[in-house]
Every structure is written in C-alpha cells, then in structure tokens.
Scaffold this motif. Structure first.
Motif, PDB file in Angstrom:
ATOM      1  N   PRO A 174      64.695  69.826  35.391  1.00  0.00           N
ATOM      2  CA  PRO A 174      64.637  68.367  35.581  1.00  0.00           C
ATOM      3  C   PRO A 174      64.044  68.018  36.945  1.00  0.00           C
ATOM      4  N   ALA A 175      63.155  67.064  36.980  1.00  0.00           N
ATOM      5  CA  ALA A 175      62.552  66.604  38.224  1.00  0.00           C
ATOM      6  C   ALA A 175      63.488  65.610  38.903  1.00  0.00           C
ATOM      7  N   PRO A 176      63.655  65.743  40.219  1.00  0.00           N
ATOM      8  CA  PRO A 176      64.537  64.797  40.923  1.00  0.00           C
ATOM      9  C   PRO A 176      63.929  63.403  40.916  1.00  0.00           C
ATOM     10  N   PRO A 177      64.758  62.385  40.960  1.00  0.00           N
ATOM     11  CA  PRO A 177      64.229  61.007  40.982  1.00  0.00           C
ATOM     12  C   PRO A 177      63.455  60.751  42.273  1.00  0.00           C
ATOM     13  N   ALA A 178      62.546  59.819  42.207  1.00  0.00           N
ATOM     14  CA  ALA A 178      61.729  59.486  43.382  1.00  0.00           C
ATOM     15  C   ALA A 178      62.606  58.942  44.502  1.00  0.00           C
ATOM     16  N   ASP A 179      62.388  59.446  45.707  1.00  0.00           N
ATOM     17  CA  ASP A 179      63.141  58.989  46.884  1.00  0.00           C
ATOM     18  C   ASP A 179      62.350  57.860  47.538  1.00  0.00           C
ATOM     19  N   TRP A 180      62.583  56.637  47.050  1.00  0.00           N
ATOM     20  CA  TRP A 180      61.822  55.504  47.556  1.00  0.00           C
ATOM     21  C   TRP A 180      62.198  55.171  48.990  1.00  0.00           C
ATOM     22  N   ASP A 181      63.426  55.451  49.365  1.00  0.00           N
ATOM     23  CA  ASP A 181      63.821  55.197  50.755  1.00  0.00           C
ATOM     24  C   ASP A 181      62.964  56.026  51.713  1.00  0.00           C
ATOM     25  N   GLN A 182      62.789  57.306  51.372  1.00  0.00           N
ATOM     26  CA  GLN A 182      61.973  58.161  52.227  1.00  0.00           C
ATOM     27  C   GLN A 182      60.512  57.731  52.216  1.00  0.00           C
ATOM     28  N   ARG A 183      60.038  57.294  51.055  1.00  0.00           N
ATOM     29  CA  ARG A 183      58.646  56.842  50.981  1.00  0.00           C
ATOM     30  C   ARG A 183      58.428  55.591  51.829  1.00  0.00           C
ATOM     31  N   VAL A 184      59.369  54.669  51.756  1.00  0.00           N
ATOM     32  CA  VAL A 184      59.254  53.456  52.574  1.00  0.00           C
ATOM     33  C   VAL A 184      59.342  53.818  54.053  1.00  0.00           C
ATOM     34  N   ARG A 185      60.253  54.721  54.391  1.00  0.00           N
ATOM     35  CA  ARG A 185      60.395  55.143  55.788  1.00  0.00           C
ATOM     36  C   ARG A 185      59.096  55.764  56.291  1.00  0.00           C
ATOM     37  N   THR A 186      58.488  56.589  55.470  1.00  0.00           N
ATOM     38  CA  THR A 186      57.216  57.206  55.851  1.00  0.00           C
ATOM     39  C   THR A 186      56.118  56.157  55.992  1.00  0.00           C
ATOM     40  N   GLY A 187      56.099  55.186  55.067  1.00  0.00           N
ATOM     41  CA  GLY A 187      55.097  54.128  55.141  1.00  0.00           C
ATOM     42  C   GLY A 187      55.247  53.287  56.402  1.00  0.00           C
ATOM     43  N   VAL A 188      56.498  52.979  56.773  1.00  0.00           N
ATOM     44  CA  VAL A 188      56.732  52.199  57.988  1.00  0.00           C
ATOM     45  C   VAL A 188      56.250  52.971  59.214  1.00  0.00           C
ATOM     46  N   THR A 189      56.519  54.266  59.235  1.00  0.00           N
ATOM     47  CA  THR A 189      56.093  55.088  60.372  1.00  0.00           C
ATOM     48  C   THR A 189      54.579  55.150  60.471  1.00  0.00           C
TER      49      THR A 189
END
Length: 279
Positions: free
Chosen positions: A32-47
C-alpha cells in the motif's frame, strides 16, 4: 487503494549437479502506498517561495542601490558594494535560522537584520528619489520587506518551540559541548607553545650541568659523599681539592673518574675559582 512496487531480496537454496548453494532472488511486491503528506508539501513550497523572494530582493536591491552608488564611483565597485546591503540582512536571517531553537541567542541577529533591512530599504528609496521616481523607489523598497517577511513566515513553519525546562536542558548540554569545542584550539595552542619551549631548551642545552642544588660560593667542605648516584660535580671537585690536586686537567680527570661520566670543564673551572677564593 493505491499501491507501489517494492523490490525485495532473499536467499534461497539452488542445486546444480548435486551441489547446493544459497543464491540471491529478487522479486517485486505490491505494498500500500502511503497517503500524500500535504503538510510537508506545503512546508516545502513555503520554503522555496521564501528563497525565491529573497533572491529577487537581492537582485532588485543590488540593481537599484548599485545605480545610486554608480553616480559617484565606478559601476563595478558600485554594484559590488550594493550587494552588501541585502546580503547583510540575509546573513542575519541565516544565523537566526541556525539559532531557531535558542530564542535568547536569536534576538541579536534578528535585531541586526531589522536594522540592516531598514538601511537597505532607505537606500532603494533614495535611488528612486534621486531618479525623480518616488513611487518606484517606495515600491522597490517594499520588495526587501516582503522578502524578509516571507522568510520569517517560513521560519515559523519550521519552528519547533521548546518548553522552558527543555530549553534549559538544551542550554546546559550545549554549554558543555561548546566548552569541549573551545578547548580544542586552546589545547593546540598550548601544545604548540610547549613544543617551542622544548625546542628552545634542546637548542640551548642545559644551563648548568651541575644539579647539586648548592651554591658554589660556599662549598661544603664538611662532607665527602662517595656514592656516585648522590655525588655531584661540585662534590667531586671539592674531594680532588681536599686530596691536594690543584692542576685543572688532573681535577677534571679525577672528578670524571669519581662520577663515572664526563664533567663540564666550565663547571670545574667555576668551582676551582670558588675554592681558591675560599682558601
């Protein structure tokens, strides 16, 4: 459910001509693939966005301030000096980032960064004023302010606030490690100094081969030690003098025979002079 393929390996027995060996087998399995970590993606985008803003502000401020300074100096020198304005508050932000877990130590670079930002914005506005474009100068000055605000927001996203007790624990641990790190160059400096002292002593040689610990101005004529381990050059010269030996070479030969090692002619001469004065 989304899945992804993983490669797994395992050892299995394999027989050829009656000889069995363990060989590696690779196989792919669906997990099973883990669900997308949108928090980390947003954090990376902000950085990433904050880094882009800082880069844009650096280019814009350098261009504007460089144009201002170019009115009085060469363009190359002007733009090189202009880069220092925004680079200063960017460096302060970098230090603030490194000290994000220590609010007390981060106060100084944060305050310095605000002052450096104000100076940079003032220089950009001054360029617009000199050029007769006050609005462009004001808007251009706001670019640096927006960049620093964006970076401050990114730092808040990555911040991990510590409670008071944990901060104290971290401070004590950091102080202990910092003390050990500070002692590294100190020990190196002490070792280099000690090495210089040792080299100097070896180059100059011993100041006085005689280690009797007594003054030659008052030779002790009351004792005549015979043990070579406790016998000194001064004692050997005094014994030869007491035995009636006055010739310098004879005294040197007699003292060397009593000590079982060569003696310093300079020391023998000094002790003979003292004995002659005492006589």
């Amino acid at each position: 459910m989304k899945t992804r393929k993983l490669e797994r390996t395992r050892l299995v027995p394999h027989t050829v001509d009656g000889e069995t060996e363990m060989v590696l087998v690779r196989e792919h399995v669906d997990v099973p693939a883990p669900p997308a970590d949108w928090d980390q993606r947003v954090r990376t985008g902000v950085t990433i966005g904050a880094c882009i803003l800082v880069s844009v502000a650096l280019v814009w401020s350098t261009s504007a301030i460089g144009g201002l300074l170019a009115l009085s100096v060469t363009a190359v020198v002007a733009y090189a000096a202009a880069a220092a304005f925004d680079t200063t508050w960017i460096m302060c932000m970098a230090v603030e980032w490194l000290l994000r877990s220590d609010p007390d130590r981060a106060k100084a670079p944060r305050r310095a960064g605000h002052w450096a930002l104000a100076v940079s914005m003032g220089a950009v506005f001054a360029h617009g004023y000199v050029s007769g474009q006050l609005i462009i100068g004001a808007v251009g000055a706001a670019v640096s302010a927006l960049a620093k605000s964006g970076w401050s927001i990114a730092m808040r996203v990555h911040a991990r606030p510590l409670d008071d007790r944990t901060r104290q624990w971290v401070a004590k641990r950091r102080a202990a490690v910092d003390g050990q790190l500070a002692m590294i160059p100190i020990r190196r400096e002490l070792q280099r100094g000690q090495a210089l002292v040792d080299a100097e002593q070896q180059a100059l040689g011993p100041a006085d081969p005689d280690q009797s610990g007594q003054s030659a101005d008052h030779p002790d004529t009351g004792s005549t030690p015979t043990d070579r381990k406790s016998l000194t050059t001064k004692d050997a010269v005094r014994i030869a003098w007491t035995d009636g030996i006055r010739d310098r070479d004879a005294v040197i030969h007699d003292a060397a025979a009593r000590l079982g090692r060569p003696v310093s002619p300079d020391s023998v001469d000094r002790y003979l002079r003292d004995l002659k004065r005492g006589a």
